[in-house]
Design a protein around this motif. Structure first.
Motif, PDB file in Angstrom:
ATOM      1  N   HIS A  14      -9.158  -7.098  12.359  1.00 37.99           N
ATOM      2  CA  HIS A  14      -8.180  -6.482  13.263  1.00 37.99           C
ATOM      3  C   HIS A  14      -6.759  -6.701  12.756  1.00 37.99           C
ATOM      4  CE1 HIS A  14      -5.828  -5.903  16.945  1.00 37.99           C
ATOM      5  NE2 HIS A  14      -6.778  -5.054  17.278  1.00 37.99           N
ATOM      6  N   ASN A  15      -6.355  -7.972  12.612  1.00 42.82           N
ATOM      7  CA  ASN A  15      -5.002  -8.263  12.129  1.00 42.82           C
ATOM      8  C   ASN A  15      -4.805  -7.811  10.685  1.00 42.82           C
ATOM      9  OD1 ASN A  15      -4.711  -9.438  14.612  1.00 42.82           O
ATOM     10  ND2 ASN A  15      -4.859 -11.538  13.876  1.00 42.82           N
ATOM     11  N   GLY A  16      -5.859  -7.971   9.868  1.00 40.53           N
ATOM     12  CA  GLY A  16      -5.748  -7.545   8.472  1.00 40.53           C
ATOM     13  C   GLY A  16      -5.528  -6.054   8.343  1.00 40.53           C
ATOM     14  N   ALA A  17      -6.242  -5.255   9.138  1.00 47.06           N
ATOM     15  CA  ALA A  17      -6.038  -3.807   9.100  1.00 47.06           C
ATOM     16  C   ALA A  17      -4.627  -3.439   9.531  1.00 47.06           C
ATOM     17  CB  ALA A  17      -7.071  -3.118   9.989  1.00 47.06           C
ATOM     18  N   ALA A  18      -4.101  -4.160  10.504  1.00 47.86           N
ATOM     19  CA  ALA A  18      -2.726  -3.888  10.956  1.00 47.86           C
ATOM     20  C   ALA A  18      -1.717  -4.166   9.846  1.00 47.86           C
ATOM     21  CB  ALA A  18      -2.416  -4.723  12.195  1.00 47.86           C
ATOM     22  N   PHE A  19      -1.872  -5.284   9.148  1.00 48.53           N
ATOM     23  CA  PHE A  19      -0.930  -5.615   8.073  1.00 48.53           C
ATOM     24  C   PHE A  19      -1.064  -4.646   6.900  1.00 48.53           C
ATOM     25  CE2 PHE A  19      -0.644  -9.914  10.019  1.00 48.53           C
ATOM     26  CZ  PHE A  19       0.730  -9.976  10.105  1.00 48.53           C
ATOM     27  N   LEU A  20      -2.278  -4.238   6.572  1.00 50.12           N
ATOM     28  CA  LEU A  20      -2.452  -3.300   5.469  1.00 50.12           C
ATOM     29  C   LEU A  20      -1.890  -1.924   5.827  1.00 50.12           C
ATOM     30  CD1 LEU A  20      -6.009  -4.217   4.128  1.00 50.12           C
ATOM     31  CD2 LEU A  20      -3.771  -4.944   3.285  1.00 50.12           C
ATOM     32  N   THR A  21      -2.018  -1.526   7.087  1.00 44.00           N
ATOM     33  CA  THR A  21      -1.383  -0.278   7.525  1.00 44.00           C
ATOM     34  C   THR A  21       0.130  -0.380   7.411  1.00 44.00           C
ATOM     35  OG1 THR A  21      -3.206   0.088   9.074  1.00 44.00           O
ATOM     36  CG2 THR A  21      -1.201   1.369   9.416  1.00 44.00           C
ATOM     37  N   PHE A  22       0.655  -1.557   7.735  1.00 44.69           N
ATOM     38  CA  PHE A  22       2.094  -1.768   7.569  1.00 44.69           C
ATOM     39  C   PHE A  22       2.492  -1.677   6.094  1.00 44.69           C
ATOM     40  CE2 PHE A  22       5.651  -4.832   7.005  1.00 44.69           C
ATOM     41  CZ  PHE A  22       6.620  -4.116   7.695  1.00 44.69           C
ATOM     42  N   ALA A  23       1.644  -2.164   5.194  1.00 48.53           N
ATOM     43  CA  ALA A  23       1.919  -2.039   3.756  1.00 48.53           C
ATOM     44  C   ALA A  23       1.964  -0.576   3.346  1.00 48.53           C
ATOM     45  CB  ALA A  23       0.855  -2.791   2.954  1.00 48.53           C
ATOM     46  N   LEU A  24       1.055   0.254   3.890  1.00 52.13           N
ATOM     47  CA  LEU A  24       1.104   1.692   3.609  1.00 52.13           C
ATOM     48  C   LEU A  24       2.405   2.307   4.110  1.00 52.13           C
ATOM     49  CD1 LEU A  24      -2.555   2.741   4.509  1.00 52.13           C
ATOM     50  CD2 LEU A  24      -1.538   2.672   2.236  1.00 52.13           C
ATOM     51  N   ALA A  25       2.845   1.887   5.284  1.00 56.92           N
ATOM     52  CA  ALA A  25       4.103   2.411   5.831  1.00 56.92           C
ATOM     53  C   ALA A  25       5.285   2.012   4.957  1.00 56.92           C
ATOM     54  CB  ALA A  25       4.296   1.914   7.263  1.00 56.92           C
ATOM     55  N   VAL A  26       5.296   0.764   4.478  1.00 56.19           N
ATOM     56  CA  VAL A  26       6.382   0.329   3.592  1.00 56.19           C
ATOM     57  C   VAL A  26       6.355   1.110   2.284  1.00 56.19           C
ATOM     58  CG1 VAL A  26       7.311  -1.641   2.321  1.00 56.19           C
ATOM     59  CG2 VAL A  26       6.451  -1.960   4.637  1.00 56.19           C
ATOM     60  N   SER A  27       5.167   1.375   1.741  1.00 50.33           N
ATOM     61  CA  SER A  27       5.061   2.186   0.525  1.00 50.33           C
ATOM     62  C   SER A  27       5.621   3.577   0.752  1.00 50.33           C
ATOM     63  CB  SER A  27       3.597   2.262   0.083  1.00 50.33           C
ATOM     64  OG  SER A  27       3.066   0.984  -0.166  1.00 50.33           O
ATOM     65  N   THR A  28       5.303   4.153   1.911  1.00 54.73           N
ATOM     66  CA  THR A  28       5.834   5.476   2.240  1.00 54.73           C
ATOM     67  C   THR A  28       7.357   5.456   2.280  1.00 54.73           C
ATOM     68  OG1 THR A  28       3.851   5.895   3.570  1.00 54.73           O
ATOM     69  CG2 THR A  28       5.761   7.318   3.952  1.00 54.73           C
ATOM     70  N   PHE A  29       7.908   4.419   2.894  1.00 51.37           N
ATOM     71  CA  PHE A  29       9.366   4.318   2.987  1.00 51.37           C
ATOM     72  C   PHE A  29       9.991   4.141   1.600  1.00 51.37           C
ATOM     73  CE2 PHE A  29      13.038   1.450   3.193  1.00 51.37           C
ATOM     74  CZ  PHE A  29      13.914   2.233   3.933  1.00 51.37           C
ATOM     75  N   VAL A  30       9.400   3.303   0.761  1.00 53.65           N
ATOM     76  CA  VAL A  30       9.972   3.031  -0.558  1.00 53.65           C
ATOM     77  C   VAL A  30       9.988   4.298  -1.403  1.00 53.65           C
ATOM     78  CG1 VAL A  30       9.590   1.790  -2.722  1.00 53.65           C
ATOM     79  CG2 VAL A  30       9.399   0.590  -0.548  1.00 53.65           C
ATOM     80  N   LEU A  31       8.877   5.015  -1.440  1.00 56.47           N
ATOM     81  CA  LEU A  31       8.836   6.234  -2.250  1.00 56.47           C
ATOM     82  C   LEU A  31       9.795   7.296  -1.722  1.00 56.47           C
ATOM     83  CD1 LEU A  31       5.059   6.712  -3.125  1.00 56.47           C
ATOM     84  CD2 LEU A  31       6.934   6.140  -4.660  1.00 56.47           C
ATOM     85  N   SER A  32       9.912   7.403  -0.411  1.00 61.64           N
ATOM     86  CA  SER A  32      10.818   8.406   0.149  1.00 61.64           C
ATOM     87  C   SER A  32      12.275   8.087  -0.159  1.00 61.64           C
ATOM     88  CB  SER A  32      10.618   8.505   1.665  1.00 61.64           C
ATOM     89  OG  SER A  32      10.944   7.267   2.293  1.00 61.64           O
ATOM     90  N   VAL A  33      12.622   6.807  -0.267  1.00 62.97           N
ATOM     91  CA  VAL A  33      14.004   6.416  -0.551  1.00 62.97           C
ATOM     92  C   VAL A  33      14.306   6.508  -2.043  1.00 62.97           C
ATOM     93  CG1 VAL A  33      15.617   4.472  -0.508  1.00 62.97           C
ATOM     94  CG2 VAL A  33      14.220   4.975   1.490  1.00 62.97           C
TER      95      VAL A  33
END
Length: 575
Positions: free
Chosen positions: A327-346
């Motif tokens: 549960h917590n691991g999936a949440a953190f990995l989803t957050f990693a995907l969101a950070v990747s999305t932000f980094v590439l967009s910037v």
């Protein structure tokens, strides 16, 4: 030949020698460091006159070793012998008067090495100059180090900082997504703190550091005092004359080569245009972004190997903490995907898109994107492992839809990079992706599916999903849970009948006719249809059809509460 020797030849009298701030021997900073080490050993940690004797003898060697001014060998030898005699006397039987005499002789030796005469006015000037010259001396050291070492510029530092920061951020997220990695990291951190505690015994105290600064300050001042005002004027005049001569040579060169300039003017302009054109299409952020992409590609590749090796086989040890890991691991990995999305967009916007090397950067972005899709698969795998463990819940549905929204957003980022769109274009599409997932989660019969899925598994003999059944569920989910009334497990069957009896009593209470009136007393009974809920009506109809099975729990509140509590205690073991 060194600068001090040249100045000695041009200074036949015993005048102070002017040493420019940027000119010094390498022996000079070495002597300052050795003086600090010697003073630390003999004064700060010293306990008697033997240490002071060693300090006098050592400084008597260091001052001639690092001197830059004109000095008399006879005077140097004379004061050095006096200093050694005082050191021997201190070693034999020391007292305070010997220490004062040693300091005076050491001052005379330092003045001789600086090229000063031991006359009262000049000695006082030397003392004053020594007290104020240390900042200029250390500034000259900094200038020499900066010119020699050639410290990297801002964007060179960014080329190192960007990948380090990216690895730190994503590495922290990956550690937090795995409880076993958290424990290992905590153990490593504790060992590091233990080693740091052992090393801290050798860390100097603030008072000791202040002592070092004071010794270095006075040693630098005595070795290279600032020049007098007249010497500074003379020195400035010499510099001015050299600049005028250099300017004259430049003018003569311009006049001599003027005819060559006309011939090469056109070629020079073309080269300048080509250089400026190349500079216009290059971004200083290319190298930092390239290094960052390489770093995250390596980190994601290593982590995905660990992720799939750990979770793909689903072979977990007994007592495994599914809640934290899945549960917590999936949440953190989803957050990693969101950070990747932000980094590439910037990263892919502005001047970087016009860089001639953007193609290489895009290839790295595609590789990282592929690794992010593998990470998204790992997130879905964790969620489904948790669902297979003990059933569905609203939070897990939200996790699935949220991860899907992030993946769709990442696809939009890839389209932005490929089509070289602006950030506003991406934000508009990403907002639609989030809206789509929220809309689907609210419109689709999610609660009914959750109840149907969990009830089907319980009916098949897998009782773990019962943890999510009959616990403040919506009417939509209760409709899908009606087969629990016929469960083969007695505790689940009785608990379901008691819970549905309680739901039927609530629906009857809500369905009783009431009088709604305003302040004037007029009746609003005819508007009761506005409170109609189809799911409530259908659930009430089906429960009334099976009310005979729940009669015991409809008539007795004690029996009803006892059966519900027993059901909850029974199913809590699958939390």
């Amino acid at each position: 030949m060194e600068a001090s020797q040249n100045e000695t030849q041009n200074n036949p009298r015993n005048d102070p020698v002017v040493v420019r701030d940027g000119t010094f021997r390498r022996r000079e900073p070495m002597a300052i460091v050795l003086a600090v080490v010697l003073a630390d050993a003999t004064l700060y940690h010293g306990a008697g006159y033997a240490g002071i004797a060693a300090l006098f003898a050592g400084l008597g060697i260091l001052f001639p070793f690092a001197a830059t001014g004109r000095r008399s060998l006879l005077s140097t030898a004379f004061f050095f012998v006096l200093l050694l005699l005082l050191a021997v006397k201190l070693l034999w039987c020391g007292n305070v008067v010997l220490v004062i005499l040693g300091g005076l002789v050491l001052f005379c030796l330092a003045a001789i090495q600086a090229g000063r005469r031991l006359e009262c006015p000049e000695a006082m000037i030397y003392l004053f100059q020594s007290l104020v010259s240390a900042p200029a001396v250390f500034r000259s050291y900094m200038c020499r180090c900066r010119n020699t070492l050639r410290f990297p510029g801002f964007f060179t530092w960014m080329s190192v900082l960007f990948p380090v920061l990216a690895v730190f951020i994503f590495g922290t997220i990956f550690i937090l997504a795995n409880p076993d990695l958290i424990e290992r990291t905590a153990q490593i951190w504790n060992r590091f703190l233990d080693e740091l505690a052992r090393i801290s015994r050798w860390v100097p105290f603030p008072s000791q550091i202040f002592f070092w600064i004071v010794i270095a300050y006075f040693t630098a001042g005595f070795l290279r005092p600032r020049p007098t005002g007249i010497a500074m004027v003379v020195d400035a005049g010499i510099d001015g004359a050299r600049k005028i001569a250099a300017a004259g040579n430049e003018i003569r060169g311009i006049l001599a080569n003027e005819h060559h300039r006309d011939v090469a003017a056109k070629t020079g302009e073309e080269r300048q245009e080509s250089v400026s054109s190349a500079q216009d299409h290059s971004s200083p952020f290319y190298a930092p972004c390239r290094n960052m992409l390489w770093a995250v590609i390596a980190l994601f590749a290593l982590y995905l190997v660990f992720e799939y090796k750990t979770n793909l086989t689903r072979d977990f040890p007994k007592g495994f903490d599914y809640s934290r890991h899945m549960h917590n691991g999936a949440a953190f990995l989803t957050f990693a995907l969101a950070v990747s999305t932000f980094v590439l967009s910037v990263v892919f916007q502005g001047r970087l898109l016009r860089d001639s090397r953007i193609g290489k950067l895009k290839r790295l972005a595609w590789i990282w994107s592929a690794l992010n899709f593998l990470l998204a698969i790992a997130v879905f795998n964790r969620l489904f492992i948790y669902i297979d463990l003990n059933g569905l819940s609203r939070l897990r549905i939200i996790g699935l839809l949220g991860t899907a929204a992030v993946v769709l957003g990442f696809v939009m980022v890839m389209r932005k990079i490929a089509m070289e769109k602006r950030l506003s274009w991406l934000l508009h599409r990403f907002a639609w992706c989030v809206f789509s997932m929220v809309f689907l989660g609210m419109v689709l019969p999610v609660d009914w599916y959750i109840g149907h899925y969990n009830t089907t598994r319980v009916a098949g003999g897998d009782l773990a999903p019962s943890i999510f059944l009959l616990r403040n569920n919506s009417e939509e989910e209760l409709l899908a849970s009606l087969p629990l009334l016929d469960s083969k497990d007695e505790i689940i069957r009785d608990g379901a009948r008691a819970f549905f009896a309680q739901a039927l009593l609530r629906l009857w209470a809500e369905g009783e006719p009431t009088t709604l009136s305003d302040d004037s007393g007029s009746s609003f009974r005819s508007y009761r249809w506005t409170a109609f809920q189809w799911s409530d009506a259908l659930l009430r109809k089906r429960l009334e059809a099976r009310s005979d099975e729940m009669r015991k729990y409809l008539d007795s509140a004690g029996e009803r509460d006892s059966a519900i509590k027993q059901f909850q205690r029974y199913t809590d073991r699958w939390i």
